[in-house]
Structures are given as C-alpha cells and as structure tokens.
Scaffold this active site. Structure first.
Site, PDB file in Angstrom:
ATOM      1  N   GLU A 144       0.807  -1.223   0.000  1.00 33.51           N
ATOM      2  CA  GLU A 144       0.000   0.000   0.000  1.00 33.51           C
ATOM      3  C   GLU A 144       0.843   1.277   0.000  1.00 33.51           C
ATOM      4  O   GLU A 144       0.859   2.023   0.987  1.00 33.51           O
ATOM      5  CB  GLU A 144      -0.959   0.006   1.191  1.00 33.51           C
ATOM      6  CG  GLU A 144      -2.049  -1.026   1.062  1.00 33.51           C
ATOM      7  CD  GLU A 144      -3.060  -0.963   2.199  1.00 33.51           C
ATOM      8  OE1 GLU A 144      -2.771  -0.335   3.226  1.00 33.51           O
ATOM      9  OE2 GLU A 144      -4.136  -1.549   2.050  1.00 33.51           O
ATOM     10  N   GLU A 315      -6.713  -7.688  -0.623  1.00 33.87           N
ATOM     11  CA  GLU A 315      -7.220  -7.790   0.744  1.00 33.87           C
ATOM     12  C   GLU A 315      -8.705  -7.462   0.718  1.00 33.87           C
ATOM     13  O   GLU A 315      -9.093  -6.390   0.257  1.00 33.87           O
ATOM     14  CB  GLU A 315      -6.498  -6.812   1.680  1.00 33.87           C
ATOM     15  CG  GLU A 315      -5.000  -7.031   1.740  1.00 33.87           C
ATOM     16  CD  GLU A 315      -4.295  -6.028   2.659  1.00 33.87           C
ATOM     17  OE1 GLU A 315      -4.970  -5.295   3.404  1.00 33.87           O
ATOM     18  OE2 GLU A 315      -3.055  -5.974   2.605  1.00 33.87           O
TER      19      GLU A 315
HETATM   20  C1  GAL Z   1      -4.571  -2.714   4.978  1.00 30.34           C
HETATM   21  C2  GAL Z   1      -3.161  -3.215   5.131  1.00 30.34           C
HETATM   22  C3  GAL Z   1      -3.108  -4.479   5.954  1.00 30.34           C
HETATM   23  C4  GAL Z   1      -3.945  -4.301   7.201  1.00 30.34           C
HETATM   24  C5  GAL Z   1      -5.344  -3.953   6.814  1.00 30.34           C
HETATM   25  C6  GAL Z   1      -6.285  -3.804   7.972  1.00 30.34           C
HETATM   26  O1  GAL Z   1      -4.621  -1.378   4.634  1.00 30.34           O
HETATM   27  O2  GAL Z   1      -2.560  -3.471   3.897  1.00 30.34           O
HETATM   28  O3  GAL Z   1      -1.786  -4.768   6.296  1.00 30.34           O
HETATM   29  O4  GAL Z   1      -3.377  -3.319   7.996  1.00 30.34           O
HETATM   30  O5  GAL Z   1      -5.325  -2.736   6.132  1.00 30.34           O
HETATM   31  O6  GAL Z   1      -7.574  -3.480   7.546  1.00 30.34           O
END
Ligand code: GAL
Length: 635
Positions: A144, A315
């Site tokens: 990110e 994710e």
């Molecule tokens: C994302 C990040 C992850 C985790 C997640 C939690 O932005 O890439 O590592 O922190 O959020 O929602």
C-alpha cells in the site's frame, strides 16, 4: 478465466506446528492463493546481513504441499529497527518538519538512496531464492504505497532529489522561474540549490512549485517500485502485483501500473464508508453494514484500467476492521457479495484479509476468517460458498462497457493545490459522475487521461481534467456517441497557469470561454429548471456555442459542439442523474430505474445484480434478498 479466492497469512505470527493445519483448512475452504511475507523483514534478517530464511522456505513448502499458490510480498513497508540505526535519516519528515518515528510501518522516505539500496538488497535475496520456486506463483511489491499519508516527505533526501529532478526538467533556473511565474512576490531563484520544498512557507507556496513537488513525489514512488520489479524479473517469470488502496490519489497509479503485471487493491467497504466518503448521515446509516453501493465498484473499474485488464483484490474485508471511527460487522452475505462483485468486474482473484485474527499488535480487533482461538469466524463459510459457486460457474469473462469515465491523478493534485472552494475535490467529482451512471444500471469502464481512442464508447465523461492531454483532445471528436467535459476542464496549463489565449476550456470546435468561475458553500444551490441543481462550482460561459441547458437565472450551464458537450458547473446527484439519463437516451444506451441500493454489472455472458440495500428488492420479476447476489444470462 475462472476467478479464484485466497487469504493473507502471517506464518511468522503462529507456531510452526500450526502451519500445516492452517494450510489444510485453507485448501478445504476452497482457497487457492495465500499471500505471505510482506511485513516479515525482522524475521528474514534479524540483524544486518544475518539472514534467516529457513522458516520462510518451510512455510512456502507447507503451503505449497497443501496445493496453495503463494503470493510472496517484499517486506519493504516495514524496515526493521536496526535499519533505522543504520540510516537514521531514512525516516520521513511531515509537512510541519517533524521526523516520523519507528514503531508502526511505512517509516521510510522514498527518496533515501541508502534505504533504496537496502530494498534492492533484500529484494535480490528473495527473488534469487524464490524466483523459480514452483509454489511462488505471484509477487507483491511493498504494501500500500501512500497509505498513512506517506507519499510526501519533507526530508533532506527529498530536498536533494527534488532539486535534481527540477534541474533535469527545466535545465536552467530562468526557465523554472518563467514556468512557475516566480516574478510574482519576488520568488525568483538564481540557482537550483536555492529552491526549497513547498512546506513551512509563511503563507501558501506557489501552486506551480507544489504541483512539481507532487509530480516529483509520484515519480519517486514509481522509481521505488520499478527498482523492485526490475530485480524480481531477473529471477522470476511470475506476475508482479502491488496492493493499492481506496481513494488514494497521491501518486500516479497508471505510472506504477506500467511496471507491474497486475493491479491489486485492498477493499474495506465498511471502513471506507465510515471514514473516506462524503455522504449524508442517513446514507451512512443505511449502508452501515454493507458499504457504499458504488465505492468498491469504482475502484474495481479503476484498477482494471491501472492493471491494463489484469487486476485482483489483494485484501478483502471479512468482518469488522479496527481502524475506522466505528467498526460495525457486515450483514450476513456481504463477504460473499463483495467477492462476487469483484469477479463480475473482472477480478482474477480475491484474497480475504486475514486468515486468523491476531491477538497481539495494532490490529487485535480486526476480524479474520478465523477467530483468535482458531474457530471459524462468520466469513469463512461465505468464502467457502463463493469458492464452490465459482467452481460451478467457471469462466467469468469481462465485457467492454458502452460508457467510460476518464480518471486523472494529476487533476486530483491540481485541485488539491488550488481548490478555490473548500469542497472542490477531484475524486469526489469523478465519483459523483460514476455514481450517477451506476444508479442508471450501467456498467462503466475507467480510462487513463492519455487515452487516444474513444470510438468504442457511446458516452464518455471527463469531468474536471485540469489539463487535457493532446491525445485525449484529439480523440474527442471521434467518440462513438457523446463526450461530456467540464467543469474546470483545461483550466490550467501543464505549468499550472491559466491559459490566456484563448481562455479555458479551449476545446477545438467549441465556441465558448469561461469568463468567470465561482465556488459555492455547500448549502447554496442554483436550481436547473429541468431538475436538480448546480452546487460547489459554477462557471459563467460566454461565446456562440449551442446552449443545451441553463440555470434558473438563465446562465448557460451545458454547451454543445457536435459530439462534445461542456458542463459549466458541478451538478448535484439528481441533476447528474438526469443529465446523464438524457445523454444515454440521445446515444441509444438503455438505462434502468433501479431500486435504491441495487447495482448491476454485465460480463460477456451474464448480468449480475448486487443488493446493497438492507432489505430485499424486486428487479425484473426477481426478488433479491438483502446483501444478496443474483445473475442471469444477458438479454
Ligand atoms: C490494509 C493493510 C493491511 C492491514 C489492513 C487492515 O490497509 O494493507 O496490512 O493493515 O489494512 O484493515
């Protein structure tokens, strides 16, 4: 291609004895992918030069033996503590001149040459070791970029790199002075080493200076990413992805995307609704447990463009997150709906974040597919259901849409640099246009700002593009139907000055200039007699162009020259919807009056319907339950 599911996993968080059982349960749930490694630098290299990769070898073997394909992340978003001792000045500096500290993540400056060398070193070690590993089927660079406000750093490293960047761009300080208009307020420079970063000035810095700093910072992200992709490609043929974020416009994702094979993004619909969206309180209440009906789709379409067709959700929110102001649980069914929506927009894979909820560290309250005691959390069954459904469906082939929206990161920087009205936000404008189109039942493609061929689209929207690229300008008359520009189109040159001969918008064939522009507080509206109103921004258009629509006061607000229309204001939701419905009718695109919260998406063979509403809805003789998904052959 048949899409697939996966999960993000942190073997370094769990006893090694658990890995095989975790892998077995992942495979049992129908997951195909597992992403690992992206924050594990302190375990890969516990002390400078002292590598410990045995555990990673065994983790990859264990996951691979269960039939899972590994996405290996480079760990450069979390440099270990010893790195900061080695390079104390690698820490980024915020706009008020304070150094940001160690103790979380993303604590590095994109411009720091020493840290870049360390990244090249660890990426070379990983790529050399795992580049031909049969289980490593994809890579992720870093994690990110830009998250936690990390694109801009006001450090010494950034200052030196910025001066070099300016010297390369302008060649002489005189050229820079001319381009920036530094005669204003006696800001002229005699040499590049006199130029500072645009922070800590007494009042606002020169906007041209800010814009170049934004471009420079974006280029630094691109170079940082390219350093990694070039190394990985020497040792591996597996595709390389990066996981972007929602509503992050601080660097040009199309430029990083050119060096990657796959654009991925991290989709947290409930977190984003809570903290990244301007919307009335009633809207946030209604969609509290489902997310905004358009926010995910917008990013799916954006990242499909950034990935030139290849994109993933790296994710996917599975339950409550920990980081938004409020963190509700999704309605039952949403963990399934979100995955299907991504597939309908062409995602190759959706990976849930994360496998097991962590009982320690910053994200203790962040749900996973398993609870901290390893019992299934609600999303596990939904993920397994999607895996079964996908296997039964087979290929989901995307289709080209009839409608397109142009997305331009530079315009986001431009209107942040000189908003002129507090709520003139470029993303917000582009998203408003997108939402209006989607509420008419349409599927949308997003296009980069240097698109040179619009002939395949019947309707193209390009609102608020600060400087039209020559390619896009040349493509306008060739659009397959109509193109709608404005407001604020071509309102700046590349040097960030107002073009004076002629005044904006200077669209070939359109006899019109913006004689004056005003920004408006949020409670002011200028009604349009045919429905809806103009808010935020209103231009006074002059010239001989055909007037398609006027405000109630009689001010021209929509002009036409052939296939090109120019909108001289920011329509509210009702006006946008009506204007776009009328445009669709003119160019022969069928629109649908959808129940509130229902959204459609067409693939090559199917029409999908996603019900974001908290109640069942009726559509074309079907009842779609709350948080439900339906699909049927396209008529
Ligand atoms: C994302 C990040 C992850 C985790 C997640 C939690 O932005 O890439 O590592 O922190 O959020 O929602």
């Amino acid at each position: 291609m048949t899409p697939s599911l996966g999960v993000c996993y942190y073997p370094e968080h769990w006893p090694e004895e658990w890995w095989a059982e975790d892998a077995r349960r992942m495979a049992e749930a129908g997951l195909a992918w597992v992403r690992i490694g992206e924050f594990a630098w302190s375990r890969m290299e516990p002390a400078p030069g002292e590598l410990d990769l045995g555990w990673l070898d065994r983790a990859i073997d264990t996951l691979g033996a269960a039939g899972l394909k590994v996405v290996l992340g480079t760990p450069t978003a979390t440099p270990p503590r010893w790195m900061v001792t080695r390079h104390p000045d690698m820490l980024p500096v915020d706009a008020s001149g304070r150094r940001r500290g160690f103790g979380s993540r993303r604590h590095y400056d994109f411009s720091h040459p020493g840290y870049r060398e360390e990244c090249a070193r660890i990426v070379t070690i990983l790529a050399r070791r795992y580049g031909r590993n049969p289980h490593v089927a994809a890579w992720q660079t870093d994690n990110e970029y830009a998250c936690h406000d990390t694109t801009l750093s006001y450090s010494e490293a950034a200052l030196h790199a910025f001066r070099d960047w300016l010297a390369r761009k302008y060649q002489s300080p005189q050229a820079l002075n001319r381009a920036w208009g530094n005669v204003f307020w006696s800001m002229e420079y005699a040499g590049f080493d006199e130029i500072g970063l645009p922070n800590l000035t007494v009042t606002e810095p020169n906007p041209a200076h800010v814009m170049d700093f934004r471009r420079f910072a974006s280029d630094q992200v691109v170079a940082f990413n390219r350093l990694q992709t070039e190394i990985i490609r020497q040792f591996s043929d597996a595709p390389i992805a990066h996981n972007y974020m929602g509503r992050v416009t601080g660097f040009d994702h199309f430029a990083t995307g050119a060096d990657l094979d796959i654009a991925a993004w991290d989709s947290y619909p409930l977190g984003f609704l809570s903290d990244r969206l301007e919307a009335p309180a009633a809207h946030k209440r209604r969609y509290l447990r489902q997310g905004d009906p358009d926010f995910q789709a917008f990013h799916h379409d954006l990242y499909r463009a950034v990935g030139r067709g290849r994109w993933w959700v790296m994710e996917q929110q599975p339950g409550p997150v920990n980081w938004a102001p409020w963190n509700p649980a999704p309605l039952p069914g949403m963990a399934r709906l979100w995955a299907w929506e991504a597939f309908a927009h062409g995602a190759e894979a959706v990976l849930y974040f994360r496998w097991r909820q962590a009982p320690f560290g910053q994200e203790q309250q962040h749900a996973g597919l398993l609870r901290p005691d390893s019992a299934p959390a609600p999303a596990l069954a939904e993920a397994a259901q999607v895996a079964r459904e996908v296997a039964a469906m087979g290929e989901v082939a995307p289709a080209r849409a009839a409608v397109a929206l142009v997305f331009d990161y530079e315009s986001a920087w431009a209107w942040e640099t000189q908003p002129q009205g507090r709520d003139f936000d470029w993303f917000r404008l582009a998203f408003a246009a997108y939402r209006a189109l989607r509420s008419l039942g349409l599927s949308i493609d997003i296009l980069p700002p240097d698109t040179g061929d619009l002939s395949g689209y019947r309707l193209v929207l390009a609102p608020g593009i600060a400087t039209l690229s020559e390619r896009l300008k040349a493509a306008l008359p060739g659009v397959g139907g109509e193109v709608i520009l404005g407001p604020r189109t071509n309102a700046r040159t590349r040097d960030f000055a107002i073009p004076t001969a002629p005044l904006p918008p200077a669209i070939p064939g359109l006899d019109a200039v913006v004689a004056l522009a005003e920004s408006l507080p949020p409670d002011i509206e200028h009604p349009l007699p045919r429905g809806g109103a103009i808010r935020h921004w209103l231009e006074r258009l002059e010239g001989g162009a055909e007037v398609v629509e006027r405000t109630a006061e009689g001010w021209p607000v929509l002009l036409r020259a052939g296939r090109v229309l120019y909108l001289g204001g920011w329509p509210d939701d009702a006006a946008f919807r009506r204007l776009l419905a009328e445009a669709c009718a003119r160019v022969g695109i069928a629109t649908t009056d959808l129940p509130e919260g229902l959204r459609l998406r067409d693939t090559a063979a199917l029409r999908f319907a996603f019900n974001y509403a908290p109640e069942p809805v009726e559509h074309e003789g079907r009842t779609i339950p709350a948080a439900g998904v339906a699909w049927w052959p396209r008529g």
